[in-house]
Design a protein around this motif. Structure first.
Motif, PDB file in Angstrom:
ATOM      1  N   TRP A 516      -3.338 113.233 -49.845  1.00 31.58           N
ATOM      2  CA  TRP A 516      -2.109 112.943 -49.639  1.00 31.58           C
ATOM      3  C   TRP A 516      -2.342 112.270 -51.117  1.00 31.58           C
ATOM      4  CZ3 TRP A 516      -0.757 111.238 -44.500  1.00 31.58           C
ATOM      5  CH2 TRP A 516       0.401 112.538 -43.342  1.00 31.58           C
ATOM      6  N   CYS A 517      -3.429 110.999 -51.330  1.00 33.46           N
ATOM      7  CA  CYS A 517      -3.641 110.386 -52.060  1.00 33.46           C
ATOM      8  C   CYS A 517      -3.668 110.755 -53.728  1.00 33.46           C
ATOM      9  CB  CYS A 517      -4.229 109.285 -51.829  1.00 33.46           C
ATOM     10  SG  CYS A 517      -4.458 108.654 -50.095  1.00 33.46           S
ATOM     11  N   GLU A 518      -4.279 111.453 -52.880  1.00 34.12           N
ATOM     12  CA  GLU A 518      -4.768 113.046 -54.585  1.00 34.12           C
ATOM     13  C   GLU A 518      -3.379 113.050 -55.467  1.00 34.12           C
ATOM     14  OE1 GLU A 518      -7.291 113.508 -56.625  1.00 34.12           O
ATOM     15  OE2 GLU A 518      -9.451 113.264 -55.674  1.00 34.12           O
ATOM     16  N   LYS A 519      -2.643 113.927 -54.644  1.00 33.14           N
ATOM     17  CA  LYS A 519      -1.623 114.271 -54.976  1.00 33.14           C
ATOM     18  C   LYS A 519      -0.847 113.117 -55.616  1.00 33.14           C
ATOM     19  CE  LYS A 519       2.415 117.414 -54.019  1.00 33.14           C
ATOM     20  NZ  LYS A 519       2.741 118.246 -53.101  1.00 33.14           N
ATOM     21  N   TYR A 520      -0.156 112.276 -54.867  1.00 36.65           N
ATOM     22  CA  TYR A 520       0.074 111.026 -55.322  1.00 36.65           C
ATOM     23  C   TYR A 520      -0.685 109.684 -56.452  1.00 36.65           C
ATOM     24  CZ  TYR A 520       3.121 106.160 -54.790  1.00 36.65           C
ATOM     25  OH  TYR A 520       3.816 105.516 -54.475  1.00 36.65           O
ATOM     26  N   TRP A 521      -1.431 110.084 -56.934  1.00 41.14           N
ATOM     27  CA  TRP A 521      -2.576 109.402 -57.606  1.00 41.14           C
ATOM     28  C   TRP A 521      -1.646 110.184 -59.383  1.00 41.14           C
ATOM     29  CZ3 TRP A 521      -4.503 105.008 -59.528  1.00 41.14           C
ATOM     30  CH2 TRP A 521      -5.491 105.398 -60.432  1.00 41.14           C
ATOM     31  N   ALA A 522      -2.302 111.896 -58.567  1.00 44.82           N
ATOM     32  CA  ALA A 522      -1.489 112.738 -60.026  1.00 44.82           C
ATOM     33  C   ALA A 522      -0.537 113.046 -60.448  1.00 44.82           C
ATOM     34  CB  ALA A 522      -1.946 114.060 -59.734  1.00 44.82           C
ATOM     35  N   ALA A 523       0.730 112.460 -59.541  1.00 47.97           N
ATOM     36  CA  ALA A 523       2.014 112.768 -60.379  1.00 47.97           C
ATOM     37  C   ALA A 523       2.285 110.768 -60.346  1.00 47.97           C
ATOM     38  CB  ALA A 523       2.669 112.394 -58.984  1.00 47.97           C
ATOM     39  N   MET A 524       1.818 110.204 -60.633  1.00 48.40           N
ATOM     40  CA  MET A 524       1.943 108.661 -61.102  1.00 48.40           C
ATOM     41  C   MET A 524       1.726 108.659 -62.562  1.00 48.40           C
ATOM     42  SD  MET A 524      -0.358 106.736 -58.041  1.00 48.40           S
ATOM     43  CE  MET A 524       0.168 104.916 -60.411  1.00 48.40           C
ATOM     44  N   SER A 525       2.704 108.261 -63.029  1.00 53.59           N
ATOM     45  CA  SER A 525       2.412 108.016 -64.957  1.00 53.59           C
ATOM     46  C   SER A 525       1.347 107.078 -65.739  1.00 53.59           C
ATOM     47  CB  SER A 525       3.814 108.267 -65.866  1.00 53.59           C
ATOM     48  OG  SER A 525       4.015 106.035 -65.123  1.00 53.59           O
ATOM     49  N   SER A 526       0.936 107.161 -66.201  1.00 51.79           N
ATOM     50  CA  SER A 526      -0.046 106.074 -66.918  1.00 51.79           C
ATOM     51  C   SER A 526       0.065 104.663 -66.773  1.00 51.79           C
ATOM     52  CB  SER A 526      -0.563 106.298 -68.586  1.00 51.79           C
ATOM     53  OG  SER A 526      -1.946 107.958 -68.318  1.00 51.79           O
ATOM     54  N   PHE A 527      -0.723 103.767 -66.910  1.00 52.49           N
ATOM     55  CA  PHE A 527       0.141 102.948 -67.106  1.00 52.49           C
ATOM     56  C   PHE A 527       0.710 102.312 -65.790  1.00 52.49           C
ATOM     57  CE2 PHE A 527      -0.774 102.434 -71.872  1.00 52.49           C
ATOM     58  CZ  PHE A 527      -2.134 102.915 -71.468  1.00 52.49           C
ATOM     59  N   ALA A 528       0.711 102.838 -64.607  1.00 48.52           N
ATOM     60  CA  ALA A 528       1.466 102.175 -63.649  1.00 48.52           C
ATOM     61  C   ALA A 528       0.269 101.789 -62.618  1.00 48.52           C
ATOM     62  CB  ALA A 528       2.165 103.483 -63.030  1.00 48.52           C
ATOM     63  N   LEU A 529       0.888 100.267 -61.300  1.00 50.23           N
ATOM     64  CA  LEU A 529       0.521 100.465 -60.673  1.00 50.23           C
ATOM     65  C   LEU A 529       0.308 100.997 -59.360  1.00 50.23           C
ATOM     66  CD1 LEU A 529      -1.196  97.292 -59.574  1.00 50.23           C
ATOM     67  CD2 LEU A 529       1.132  96.559 -59.165  1.00 50.23           C
ATOM     68  N   CYS A 530      -0.880 100.797 -59.034  1.00 48.29           N
ATOM     69  CA  CYS A 530      -0.967 101.894 -57.957  1.00 48.29           C
ATOM     70  C   CYS A 530      -1.781 101.157 -56.079  1.00 48.29           C
ATOM     71  CB  CYS A 530      -1.591 102.812 -58.122  1.00 48.29           C
ATOM     72  SG  CYS A 530      -2.054 104.441 -56.189  1.00 48.29           S
ATOM     73  N   ALA A 531      -0.505 100.558 -55.195  1.00 52.63           N
ATOM     74  CA  ALA A 531      -0.501 100.001 -54.242  1.00 52.63           C
ATOM     75  C   ALA A 531      -0.594 100.903 -52.990  1.00 52.63           C
ATOM     76  CB  ALA A 531      -0.488  98.596 -53.646  1.00 52.63           C
ATOM     77  N   VAL A 532      -1.711 100.835 -52.726  1.00 52.34           N
ATOM     78  CA  VAL A 532      -2.302 102.158 -51.427  1.00 52.34           C
ATOM     79  C   VAL A 532      -2.503 101.433 -49.932  1.00 52.34           C
ATOM     80  CG1 VAL A 532      -3.265 103.972 -49.732  1.00 52.34           C
ATOM     81  CG2 VAL A 532      -2.844 104.294 -53.013  1.00 52.34           C
ATOM     82  N   LEU A 533      -1.532 101.175 -49.087  1.00 44.46           N
ATOM     83  CA  LEU A 533      -2.068 100.183 -47.222  1.00 44.46           C
ATOM     84  C   LEU A 533      -2.350 101.160 -46.305  1.00 44.46           C
ATOM     85  CD1 LEU A 533       0.781  98.174 -48.392  1.00 44.46           C
ATOM     86  CD2 LEU A 533      -1.073  97.126 -47.347  1.00 44.46           C
ATOM     87  N   PHE A 534      -2.587 100.724 -45.708  1.00 47.44           N
ATOM     88  CA  PHE A 534      -3.194 102.221 -44.920  1.00 47.44           C
ATOM     89  C   PHE A 534      -3.154 101.256 -42.909  1.00 47.44           C
ATOM     90  CE2 PHE A 534      -6.201 104.221 -48.105  1.00 47.44           C
ATOM     91  CZ  PHE A 534      -5.518 105.465 -47.748  1.00 47.44           C
ATOM     92  N   THR A 535      -2.220 101.023 -42.158  1.00 44.89           N
ATOM     93  CA  THR A 535      -1.965  99.694 -41.218  1.00 44.89           C
ATOM     94  C   THR A 535      -2.390 100.640 -40.319  1.00 44.89           C
ATOM     95  OG1 THR A 535       0.018 101.260 -40.531  1.00 44.89           O
ATOM     96  CG2 THR A 535       0.045  99.323 -42.307  1.00 44.89           C
TER      97      THR A 535
END
Length: 562
Positions: A516-535
């Motif tokens: 999931w995270c790999e696919k999410y990261w790949a879809a982001m544009s360059s110069f994007a802040l990414c925050a992943v939260l595991f509750t």
């Protein structure tokens, strides 16, 4: 030029002054190999120019750095941090990335070159557990994408899951309650009804008293604490048999620039007036505020009772376990200059619109729940009338339930039951998660366009958050659809803010999470802040693990250029 080595002709260069490609040392190296490892003047200048250009470009890349406070929130080898971040701390960083400098400034990190950010992307995954040292080791080994893309070390945030199956009897509510579904109590009815809800459950907590600005001896406001007294030297625990007294005060504006006490009324549970007094303020009255207070100069003409006299009378009147009732009673206790630990505030226990922090006027509550008309006309308020109204409101709620008249609590439970009738919801967790989701309201107020995608059974925390022209909130039936939808939204660079909220059913299926995270990261544009939260992390599963990074573009074009 002094301080710099000037490059002349090729003959003036020695082998030792030029950078060379490192090779494994051998006992003897042929002269031909030495020549192969030596850069020519042209190659050296080209490399120097490349490194200079690369450094210049990298300076424009946004990146996030933790300061000393941020490092305290990093997870140690045991899976805990010294000082977890609050949800508001994380919001500050996210909102800073959207708004830029000025309104929001993170105190635990720095986001360099924020002006060059293209997107802010948040991914929340409920159901992961990192509670022990072994869990953390398994977490790190099962999610290699975070080390692969050089995310910051995991940090801990005091953010519980938005959906919790734990049952908390102190915070859960009944779905069968309505705001006002039956005839209400009036002064003519028998108020000796059986209490269904314990009066101790309506008491304000210390945290609530601080939030609602009640006078407390812990407040560092010495300049306004002069003259304050405790209602008792010692207090007894409150029980369902503890007496309740409703208090209401009227104030006038004086020469010191604030309101001072001019009238106080106290009624008991039988609605009898057990104390009533006009009060002569210490300072000269400059505005009687008659339209609100009902006080006039003639009413105070021969009054000699002082604030100290009233304090002494009330201290003698109250028992060590007395419960004081009132509408926004903090103002009355401030005027009386009294500290008291047991409070029921009708502006807190009744909520008409479902917004946690909102308060309704006593006049509206009395009309809606008691069918009483109070505070009518232009003659001002009557403190006896207001006291009786607050007492009746509390007695009505005691005869109903904890959630009676509270649209906020009713809404939380109804949504939870609608989604899954077998699951009970922890309202404390929902309230904490809502503090984090407050960022969505702030994002919608900015000029940024955004998309939020979530799984349907996680809707409970979003009940008061609606789509706007700028921020769209969409529900989906499965995690797969949520992920596909948010990836599509991120591909549209006009969406400055994108968020996905998913749920992991099997906590051991971290390989799926990594995909999931790999696919999410790949879809982001360059110069994007990414925050992943595991509750669902921490010793009691009440916190979250957060991983942060800024996606950088490859430098292939620079390598091709040189």
């Amino acid at each position: 030029m002094t301080g710099k080595r000037k490059l002349t002709d090729k003959s003036s260069l020695s082998f030792n002054t030029q950078p060379a490609i490192k090779q494994k040392r051998t006992c003897k190296q042929p002269s031909s190999a030495k020549e192969a490892n030596t850069l020519t003047e042209e190659e050296y200048l080209k490399l120097k120019l490349y490194l200079k250009e690369k450094k210049k470009i990298l300076k424009t890349f946004p990146r996030i750095l933790l300061n000393a406070r941020g490092h305290l929130s990093e997870l140690n080898e045991s899976g805990f941090s010294e000082s977890p971040l609050l949800p508001t701390d994380l919001n500050e960083l996210i909102l800073y990335s959207v708004y830029g400098p000025g309104k929001y400034v993170p105190k635990w990190s720095s986001l360099e070159m924020q002006c060059n950010l293209n997107q802010t992307c948040v991914l929340i995954i409920d159901g992961c557990e990192v509670k022990t040292k072994e869990d953390l080791s398994n977490f790190n080994s099962s999610l290699p994408m975070f080390s692969k893309y050089k995310f910051l070390p995991p940090i801990e945030v005091e953010l519980p899951p938005s959906w919790c199956a734990d049952y908390d009897t102190d915070t859960t509510t009944s779905i069968t309650d309505d705001i006002a579904s039956e005839p209400t109590l009036t002064q003519n009815e028998n108020i000796e009804k059986k209490e269904i809800c314990s009066r101790t459950r309506l008491l304000m907590s210390l945290n609530q008293m601080m939030i609602h600005n009640y006078p407390l001896p812990t407040n560092k406001r010495q300049f306004t604490m002069d003259g304050f007294r405790f209602t008792k030297n010692h207090y007894l625990p409150v029980t369902d048999d503890s007496p309740m007294y409703a208090i209401d005060c009227e104030m006038c504006y004086t020469s010191i620039g604030r309101n001072e006490l001019t009238r106080v009324s106290i009624v008991n549970e039988q609605l009898d007036v057990i104390y009533e007094s006009f009060v002569k303020p210490t300072n000269k009255i400059t505005n009687y505020l008659t339209v609100y207070s009902g006080i006039t100069a003639s009413k105070l003409k021969n009054v000699k009772t002082t604030l100290a006299d009233v304090q002494e009378d009330i201290i003698k009147l109250l028992s060590p376990d007395s419960i004081l009732i009132g509408q926004s009673l903090n103002c009355d206790l401030e005027a009386l200059k009294l500290f008291h630990p047991y409070i029921i505030d009708t502006s807190v226990i009744f909520n008409l619109n479902g917004n946690k922090g909102s308060k309704s006027k006593l006049k509206i509550l009395a009309k809606y729940f008691l069918d009483m008309n109070i505070q009518c006309g232009n003659l001002g308020h009557d403190s006896v009338e207001d006291s009786r109204a607050t007492m009746l409101l509390v007695q009505l709620k005691l005869c109903k339930s904890l959630t009676y008249g509270d649209a906020y609590l009713i809404g939380q439970r109804r949504l939870a039951e609608f989604v899954n009738k077998k699951t009970k919801i922890n309202v404390k967790h929902i309230e904490t998660f809502k503090k984090f989701l407050a960022l969505l309201q702030s994002v919608s107020e900015s000029s940024a366009k955004g998309k939020v995608h979530l799984k349907k059974n996680l809707i409970a925390a979003y009940d008061n958050i609606w789509s706007t022209s700028k921020l769209s909130i969409e529900e989906h039936s499965t995690n797969k659809v949520v992920l596909e939808s948010v990836c599509k939204s991120m591909e549209d660079t006009t969406n400055r803010f994108c968020m996905a909220h998913m749920q992991l059913k099997n906590k051991n299926n971290l390989d799926l999470v990594n995909r999931w995270c790999e696919k999410y990261w790949a879809a982001m544009s360059s110069f994007a802040l990414c925050a992943v939260l595991f509750t669902g992390c921490g010793a009691e599963g009440k916190n979250s693990v957060c991983l942060l990074n800024v996606k950088q573009p490859p430098l292939n074009h620079l390598q091709d250029k040189f």
